[in-house]
Design a protein around this motif. Structure first.
Motif, mmCIF file in Angstrom:
data_model
loop_
_atom_site.group_PDB
_atom_site.id
_atom_site.type_symbol
_atom_site.label_atom_id
_atom_site.label_comp_id
_atom_site.label_asym_id
_atom_site.label_seq_id
_atom_site.Cartn_x
_atom_site.Cartn_y
_atom_site.Cartn_z
ATOM 1 N N SER A 177 0.680 -4.518 -8.324
ATOM 2 C CA SER A 177 -0.268 -3.505 -7.840
ATOM 3 C C SER A 177 -1.046 -3.949 -6.602
ATOM 4 C CB SER A 177 -1.246 -3.127 -8.952
ATOM 5 O OG SER A 177 -2.090 -4.224 -9.240
ATOM 6 N N MET A 388 1.311 7.296 -9.941
ATOM 7 C CA MET A 388 0.537 6.160 -9.433
ATOM 8 C C MET A 388 -0.855 6.604 -8.991
ATOM 9 S SD MET A 388 3.701 4.388 -7.498
ATOM 10 C CE MET A 388 3.006 2.995 -6.721
ATOM 11 N N LYS A 392 -4.422 5.196 -10.393
ATOM 12 C CA LYS A 392 -5.473 4.743 -9.472
ATOM 13 C C LYS A 392 -6.778 5.495 -9.755
ATOM 14 C CE LYS A 392 -7.112 2.872 -5.544
ATOM 15 N NZ LYS A 392 -7.342 1.425 -5.366
HETATM 16 C C1 LIG Z 1 -1.816 2.857 -8.360
HETATM 17 C C2 LIG Z 1 -0.650 2.180 -9.030
HETATM 18 C C3 LIG Z 1 -0.042 2.789 -10.078
HETATM 19 C C4 LIG Z 1 1.038 2.163 -10.723
HETATM 20 N N1 LIG Z 1 1.643 2.804 -11.741
HETATM 21 C C5 LIG Z 1 2.691 2.235 -12.339
HETATM 22 C C6 LIG Z 1 3.357 2.902 -13.410
HETATM 23 O O1 LIG Z 1 2.974 4.010 -13.804
HETATM 24 N N2 LIG Z 1 4.405 2.282 -13.999
HETATM 25 C C7 LIG Z 1 4.832 1.049 -13.581
HETATM 26 O O2 LIG Z 1 5.793 0.515 -14.145
HETATM 27 N N3 LIG Z 1 4.242 0.400 -12.554
HETATM 28 C C8 LIG Z 1 3.184 0.953 -11.945
HETATM 29 N N4 LIG Z 1 2.562 0.281 -10.925
HETATM 30 C C9 LIG Z 1 3.067 -1.038 -10.514
HETATM 31 C C10 LIG Z 1 3.886 -0.968 -9.232
HETATM 32 O O3 LIG Z 1 4.428 0.264 -8.928
HETATM 33 C C11 LIG Z 1 5.088 -1.914 -9.201
HETATM 34 O O4 LIG Z 1 4.897 -2.994 -9.994
HETATM 35 C C12 LIG Z 1 5.283 -2.353 -7.739
HETATM 36 O O5 LIG Z 1 5.685 -1.231 -6.984
HETATM 37 C C13 LIG Z 1 6.294 -3.463 -7.454
HETATM 38 O O6 LIG Z 1 7.027 -3.860 -8.506
HETATM 39 P P1 LIG Z 1 8.562 -3.505 -8.720
HETATM 40 O O7 LIG Z 1 8.858 -3.956 -10.088
HETATM 41 O O8 LIG Z 1 8.830 -2.095 -8.384
HETATM 42 O O9 LIG Z 1 9.283 -4.431 -7.658
HETATM 43 P P2 LIG Z 1 10.832 -4.617 -7.511
HETATM 44 O O10 LIG Z 1 11.498 -4.684 -8.826
HETATM 45 O O11 LIG Z 1 11.002 -5.751 -6.614
HETATM 46 O O12 LIG Z 1 11.290 -3.323 -6.767
HETATM 47 C C14 LIG Z 1 11.980 -2.294 -7.399
HETATM 48 C C15 LIG Z 1 12.282 -1.240 -6.404
HETATM 49 O O13 LIG Z 1 11.120 -0.554 -6.007
HETATM 50 C C16 LIG Z 1 10.961 -0.613 -4.606
HETATM 51 N N5 LIG Z 1 9.564 -0.679 -4.352
HETATM 52 C C17 LIG Z 1 8.703 -1.578 -4.887
HETATM 53 N N6 LIG Z 1 7.494 -1.319 -4.467
HETATM 54 C C18 LIG Z 1 7.579 -0.245 -3.683
HETATM 55 C C19 LIG Z 1 6.659 0.496 -2.995
HETATM 56 N N7 LIG Z 1 5.385 0.212 -3.078
HETATM 57 N N8 LIG Z 1 7.072 1.543 -2.247
HETATM 58 C C20 LIG Z 1 8.349 1.858 -2.185
HETATM 59 N N9 LIG Z 1 9.284 1.179 -2.847
HETATM 60 C C21 LIG Z 1 8.905 0.157 -3.581
HETATM 61 C C22 LIG Z 1 11.696 -1.820 -4.200
HETATM 62 O O14 LIG Z 1 12.048 -1.797 -2.851
HETATM 63 C C23 LIG Z 1 12.867 -1.757 -5.116
HETATM 64 O O15 LIG Z 1 13.798 -0.806 -4.710
HETATM 65 C C24 LIG Z 1 1.496 0.892 -10.279
HETATM 66 C C25 LIG Z 1 0.873 0.296 -9.184
HETATM 67 C C26 LIG Z 1 -0.191 0.926 -8.579
HETATM 68 C C27 LIG Z 1 -0.855 0.278 -7.410
#
Ligand SMILES: Cc1cc2nc3c(=O)[nH]c(=O)nc-3n(C[C@H](O)[C@H](O)[C@H](O)COP(=O)(O)OP(=O)(O)OC[C@H]3O[C@@H](n4cnc5c(N)ncnc54)[C@H](O)[C@@H]3O)c2cc1C
Length: 410
Positions: A177, A388, A392
């Motif tokens: 996050s 998301m 937030k």
């Molecule tokens: C406001 C907020 C709300 C969230 N809500 C949730 C939720 O409801 N459920 C949940 O599981 N996690 C949630 N998260 C956590 C977050 O989305 C992920 O942990 C973070 O995006 C990166 O981890 P990943 O596992 O996707 O990374 P990776 O496994 O490395 O990436 C997986 C894929 O996602 C893509 N990716 C990763 N981050 C982004 C990004 N920011 N924009 C575009 N593509 C991206 C990567 O390029 C890849 O294709 C939230 C975070 C925030 C800040």
């Protein structure tokens, strides 16, 4: 307004945004007090650990207080028999590994710059290195967390309290996050035994099709490397596979790899300790060097088009370009120096479009200001953006934690 810490300087800036004040709390209770004071006065806060990934994301929309976690660096608990450690967020990963080594244990996370990267930052960025192939990323190794909410309430580990924020599994959401939801206070990690033997074997010459096919064949050949990473060479790839475990198992795995490569017609080269160290150092440099760094994702079966349509054109826009590819995961990291910002920005946009068409993505992890001015670091908003935004709104309704850093302006 009461001053909370020392005055911010340009050395404290996040992507050019200088904080008014900088605080370095010595305990989590002190950190909670800082966040409570910020909540009372409506001050915007961002968190900094080792500062290795601060270029990831957009600049904060506003920044009053920078909270550094450097003094939150204790190992709170280590239970070797349970293979669990509870550590404060500001502890550098390399230091944690040194503390675990006498117990013949480790945290199986190997992002680059482990000497500087803190465990809190690694978790906030869901960071990983080539061992993700076997052990997963930060999300897979975190079993619990304590955190400080935007309103300054310290939610201590496990059970009801942590899960109590509007029904969300907050620790799970905090992974990845980027400090936009809460301050990660302590992290409880699952540990693994240190391997007795560690051997890296190089397949020195592969084209993209050969790399994809070899990566796909590993499972069928009952090969279980702990890490798999390729480096781009002139017009091909060098793939390194790392085998770790008990010596007889490691020797057997290496033999299996030799047999597989013979069948597929690839040369193969066991590396001595020094050669292996040099390969992994080159890998780390490809991931952490260069003024422009990007992470590309693609379906594992789509490595050839990803190389041809995205990776090579992007690298062609960079001087001193390098790339590390995790073919079993469908991830590539590209880095280098953009000579012409306009050309580099166009290459990013075109590579992103090519990857998106195949279900992949491109995130810019670092770029000079002239490139940033031309491309969004995140690209088009992901499908889960509205969810998301709701998360937030629950956890940081006043948008005071690193506002604007995350995807979609979160
Ligand atoms: C406001 C907020 C709300 C969230 N809500 C949730 C939720 O409801 N459920 C949940 O599981 N996690 C949630 N998260 C956590 C977050 O989305 C992920 O942990 C973070 O995006 C990166 O981890 P990943 O596992 O996707 O990374 P990776 O496994 O490395 O990436 C997986 C894929 O996602 C893509 N990716 C990763 N981050 C982004 C990004 N920011 N924009 C575009 N593509 C991206 C990567 O390029 C890849 O294709 C939230 C975070 C925030 C800040």
């Amino acid at each position: 307004m009461v001053a909370l810490g020392r005055e911010g300087t340009p050395a404290d800036a996040i992507l050019g945004v200088v904080p008014r004040e900088v605080v370095e709390p010595a305990t989590l209770d002190e950190a909670a007090e800082v966040l409570a004071a910020c909540a009372r006065d409506g001050r915007a806060v961002a968190f900094v650990g080792g500062g290795t990934e601060l270029e990831l994301g957009a600049p904060p929309r506003r920044l009053d207080v920078l909270l550094r976690t450097a003094r939150l660096a204790r190992v709170v608990e280590h239970a070797p028999a349970d293979q669990i450690a509870v550590v404060e967020a500001g502890l550098p990963l390399g230091e944690l590994q040194r503390r675990l080594r006498p117990h013949r244990q480790r945290l199986a996370l190997d992002p680059p710059l482990a000497e500087r990267a803190t465990v809190g930052g690694v978790v906030a960025a869901n960071a990983y290195g080539p061992r993700r192939h076997r052990f997963g990323a930060a999300r897979d190794l975190v079993v619990g967390m304590s955190f400080v909410r935007a309103d300054g309430v310290l939610a201590k580990g496990g059970g009801k309290v942590v899960k109590n924020v509007a029904g969300f599994d907050v620790p799970r959401l905090l992974v990845g996050s980027l400090g936009t939801l809460a301050l990660i206070g302590t992290v409880t990690f699952r540990l693994h035994p240190l391997p007795e033997a560690d051997r890296t074997v190089l397949v020195p010459m592969l084209d993209a099709g050969g790399l994809r096919a070899l990566a796909a064949a590993l499972g069928q050949a009952q090969l279980e490397p702990s890490a798999a990473a390729a480096l781009l060479t002139g017009d091909g790839f060098q793939l390194a596979l790392r085998f770790e475990g008990f010596p007889p198992g490691v020797a057997e795995q290496a033999q299996r790899l030799f047999a597989l490569c013979e069948r597929l017609g690839h040369g193969v080269e066991p590396l001595e300790e020094e050669g292996a160290r040099a390969f992994w150092a080159r890998h780390n440099a490809a991931r952490s060097g260069g003024a422009l760094r990007a992470r590309l994702t693609f379906p594992r079966t789509g490595l050839e088009p990803a190389e041809r349509l995205a990776l090579r054109p992007l690298l062609a826009s960079l001087g001193g370009a390098a790339a590390a590819i995790y073919p079993t995961l469908g991830v590539a990291f590209a880095s280098g120096e953009p000579a012409d910002p306009g050309a580099a920005a166009r290459a990013v946009t075109e590579a992103r479009a090519a990857l998106a068409a195949a279900g992949g993505s491109l995130v810019v992890g670092a770029a000079p200001a002239e490139v940033r001015a031309r491309v969004d670091p995140w690209g088009p908003p992901p499908p889960g953006l509205s969810l998301m935004r709701r998360v937030k709104a629950q956890l940081d309704p006043e948008e005071r934690l690193a506002p604007g850093r995350f995807v979609g302006g979160i």
